[in-house]
Write an enzyme that holds these catalytic residues in place. Structure first.
Site, PDB file in Angstrom:
ATOM      1  N   GLN A   1       4.933   4.245 -12.263  1.00  0.00           N
ATOM      2  CA  GLN A   1       3.734   4.792 -12.862  1.00  0.00           C
ATOM      3  C   GLN A   1       3.843   6.427 -14.019  1.00  0.00           C
ATOM      4  OE1 GLN A   1       1.257   2.836  -9.644  1.00  0.00           O
ATOM      5  NE2 GLN A   1      -0.430   1.653 -11.456  1.00  0.00           N
TER       6      GLN A   1
ATOM      7  N   GLY B   1      -3.645   3.814  -5.119  1.00  0.00           N
ATOM      8  CA  GLY B   1      -1.861   3.733  -4.758  1.00  0.00           C
ATOM      9  C   GLY B   1      -1.234   4.380  -6.348  1.00  0.00           C
TER      10      GLY B   1
ATOM     11  N   HIS C   1       0.869  -3.699  -3.093  1.00  0.00           N
ATOM     12  CA  HIS C   1       0.909  -3.905  -4.795  1.00  0.00           C
ATOM     13  C   HIS C   1       1.551  -2.724  -5.152  1.00  0.00           C
ATOM     14  CE1 HIS C   1      -1.709  -3.712  -8.176  1.00  0.00           C
ATOM     15  NE2 HIS C   1      -0.790  -1.929  -8.288  1.00  0.00           N
ATOM     16  N   GLU C   2       1.972  -1.798  -4.212  1.00  0.00           N
ATOM     17  CA  GLU C   2       2.791  -0.607  -5.114  1.00  0.00           C
ATOM     18  C   GLU C   2       4.272  -0.728  -4.721  1.00  0.00           C
ATOM     19  OE1 GLU C   2       1.018   2.122  -6.067  1.00  0.00           O
ATOM     20  OE2 GLU C   2      -0.642   1.097  -5.373  1.00  0.00           O
TER      21      GLU C   2
ATOM     22  N   CYS D   1      -5.668  -2.168 -11.335  1.00  0.00           N
ATOM     23  CA  CYS D   1      -4.280  -1.069 -10.696  1.00  0.00           C
ATOM     24  C   CYS D   1      -4.233   0.440 -12.181  1.00  0.00           C
ATOM     25  CB  CYS D   1      -2.855  -2.350 -11.671  1.00  0.00           C
ATOM     26  SG  CYS D   1      -1.638  -0.978 -11.616  1.00  0.00           S
ATOM     27  N   LEU D   2      -3.992   1.239 -11.658  1.00  0.00           N
ATOM     28  CA  LEU D   2      -4.343   2.126 -12.868  1.00  0.00           C
ATOM     29  C   LEU D   2      -4.118   2.126 -13.823  1.00  0.00           C
ATOM     30  CD1 LEU D   2      -3.649   5.399 -10.331  1.00  0.00           C
ATOM     31  CD2 LEU D   2      -6.406   3.961 -10.988  1.00  0.00           C
TER      32      LEU D   2
ATOM     33  N   HIS E   1       5.395  -2.832  -7.425  1.00  0.00           N
ATOM     34  CA  HIS E   1       5.734  -1.478  -9.006  1.00  0.00           C
ATOM     35  C   HIS E   1       7.691  -0.909  -8.669  1.00  0.00           C
ATOM     36  CE1 HIS E   1       2.123  -0.757 -11.178  1.00  0.00           C
ATOM     37  NE2 HIS E   1       1.399  -1.404 -10.184  1.00  0.00           N
TER      38      HIS E   1
END
Ligand code: NI
Length: 166
Positions: free
Chosen positions: A51, A46, A133-134, A91-92, A137
């Site tokens: 991000q 995701g 999660h996304e 997380c990226l 953000h």
């Protein structure tokens, strides 16, 4: 392919509240394509627009290994949550780290697609986790803000008790 740079923790962009996406134009389509390409290249499941430095309510999710399950979520909202699941999450924007996070087991989501058409769907398990999660953000929330605990380097490589829990 447009690979964008992924913003990492410490950058204020990750802590901002994103604005609704109002235009369903070529620019949005390029953003969505670039976000998917960037997510796949980074081997993530995701990615949210902040991000890649864009403060709009846009996210992509694909939990499949063969990239067959891409969800393009514009102005997504969670309408209903049901049950709970506890498991590991990364997380990226926080490379090399993982935590144990409790999320709803099932969610009902409303979103717009790249054309602006409105859809609703229900999903569960890992896809529900990735969507939660996304969406966090988009409001400046990271998993480390809501996690039960952070994993050690040893735990990241191995098995943790929470892997057995659902
Ligand atoms: Ni993330």
């Amino acid at each position: 392919m447009g690979i964008r740079k992924i913003v990492e923790i410490g950058d204020e962009t990750l802590r901002k509240h994103c604005k609704p996406q109002e235009k369903f134009d070529h620019r949005l389509h390029v953003l969505l394509k670039d976000m998917a390409d960037t997510m796949y290249k980074a081997e993530g499941v995701g990615l949210a627009a902040p991000q890649v430095g864009i403060l709009r309510r846009v996210a992509v999710v694909d939990i499949t290994e063969d990239h067959s399950g891409l969800l393009e979520l514009v102005n997504p909202e969670i309408l209903e949550r049901d049950g709970s699941q506890t498991g590991r999450e990364g997380c990226l924007s926080l490379p090399g780290r993982q935590g144990v996070v409790t999320r709803p087991m099932k969610v009902k989501v409303r979103y717009q697609d790249r054309k602006g058409d409105l859809y609703e769907f229900e999903t569960e398990g890992f896809e529900a986790r990735a969507i939660c999660h996304e969406l966090d953000h988009l409001d400046g929330t990271l998993y480390i803000d809501v996690m039960d605990r952070e994993l050690t380097e040893e735990e990241i490589k191995g098995h943790i008790p929470e892997d057995d829990a659902q």
